[in-house]
Design an enzyme around this catalytic site. Sequence first.
Site, short mmCIF file in Angstrom:
data_model
loop_
_atom_site.label_atom_id
_atom_site.label_comp_id
_atom_site.label_asym_id
_atom_site.label_seq_id
_atom_site.Cartn_x
_atom_site.Cartn_y
_atom_site.Cartn_z
N HIS A 169 25.21 -6.55 -5.82
CA HIS A 169 24.45 -5.51 -5.11
C HIS A 169 23.92 -6.01 -3.76
O HIS A 169 23.50 -5.22 -2.92
CB HIS A 169 23.29 -5.04 -6.00
CG HIS A 169 22.76 -3.68 -5.69
ND1 HIS A 169 22.91 -3.07 -4.45
CD2 HIS A 169 22.08 -2.80 -6.46
CE1 HIS A 169 22.33 -1.87 -4.49
NE2 HIS A 169 21.82 -1.69 -5.68
N ASP A 390 41.13 8.09 -9.95
CA ASP A 390 42.33 8.26 -10.77
C ASP A 390 43.37 7.24 -10.32
O ASP A 390 43.91 7.34 -9.21
CB ASP A 390 42.84 9.70 -10.59
CG ASP A 390 44.13 9.96 -11.35
OD1 ASP A 390 44.71 9.01 -11.92
OD2 ASP A 390 44.58 11.12 -11.35
#
Length: 447
Positions: A169, A390
């Site tokens: 992060h 996807d």
Amino acid sequence: MACQIEKKEETMKVKFTGKTRVKPNKKLGRRECQLVTFDLPYLAFYYNQKFLLYKGSSDHDFEDMVGKLKDGLALVLEDFHQMAGKLGKDEDGVFRVEYDDDMEGVEVVEAIANGISVDDLTTEQGTTTLKDLIPYNGILNLEGLHRPLLSVQLTKLKDGLAMGCAFNHAILDGTSTWHFMNSWAQICNGSSSVSVPPFFERTKARNTRVKLDLSLPPDPLSACNEDAKSAPQLIEKVFKFSEAAIDKIKSKANANPPSDGSKPFSTFQSLAAHIWRQVCHARELKPEHYTVFTVFADCRKRVDPPMPDSYFGNLIQAIFTATAVGLLTMNPPDFGASVIQKAIEAHNAKAIDERNKEWESAPKIFQFKDAGVNCVAVGSSPRFQVYEVDFGWGKPESVRSGSNNRFDGMVYLYQGKSGGRSIDVEITLEAGAMERLEKDKEFLVEV
């Protein structure tokens, strides 16, 4: 009964089968990029964990999927080379991201859990079952000095594939995370190049060199375990709000238009106020108690000059606002929405600059749990296209956050799987408050 429990434990077993490293396909040479004021506070947070679940079937499928993911990763890393690098410091002790061709790259772990099905993992409760499926539990971002900045675990399930990712992060926020994930998916899906290359010039957003003298606690995990022993039990749950429910929450917040001519409340402001108010009820707080609302806001368009959406790094800041519980819960929903709206609108380029200067003059490394008293803190965003990730075998069945960076009152918002304006709200609360929230008809919004 004991036998049944053992049987369940047995089926939930995850067996690790291999670990490889993936590097960019071509040589890129030495690259360095200074971390800026927007990145540095996250060094003491934990790796940001995301979990995506896909349907698939045979062993052969899984091998093909893993091969395709690794090939796509090697290609996408040519653009997103920082993900394959390490944290380092320059000669002045200023943190930076470093990449070199001889670095090991992204860690990819393979595992098998043939006893677990996709349906077992789409449950709305808890993240404990996900722990074995997502790497780097309890690992601080500061450890990116000697660990990969991205670790991906691919687990073969009875009828699909679980993808657990741990992102450092300190080098990227949610916008950059999903920019990377969508780009990786595009490449796996047949694109020859990344449609939106990342913008790496962090110093355009802030060019102050801040020297930080940070070292890891002697044993961060034992400190965590001590904390865990004394901490109350926390429960996570996903509440799914349909388009109709979101519209109802928004129209309720906007039922009394403000007389001062301010804008109508956005979906985010309406929903955030709804969550804040009902969580205060569920916690059974007294009217005179204070409660803090925190949102990790994207500042790409707030800074001056504005930065492109493709800015790669952290360009978020926590915006805090507080009010008395009684004012929040006894007033109509527009009261909370207005408090949140004012705080967000006040966070302009000037406020951001002042916050940065204040931090740079006396850098304070926050831990996630410093968000404030009786806090509700919102991270992630339903604007992220998480169900568009996807890789060539369909959209994910479920997208979740892992167990890192959670505390009482942490909320993650995700696009709902059904699309449109539906939103999934992932909340962490103490067990008693969660039980009350689950029964709160006003919170659940029956449509």
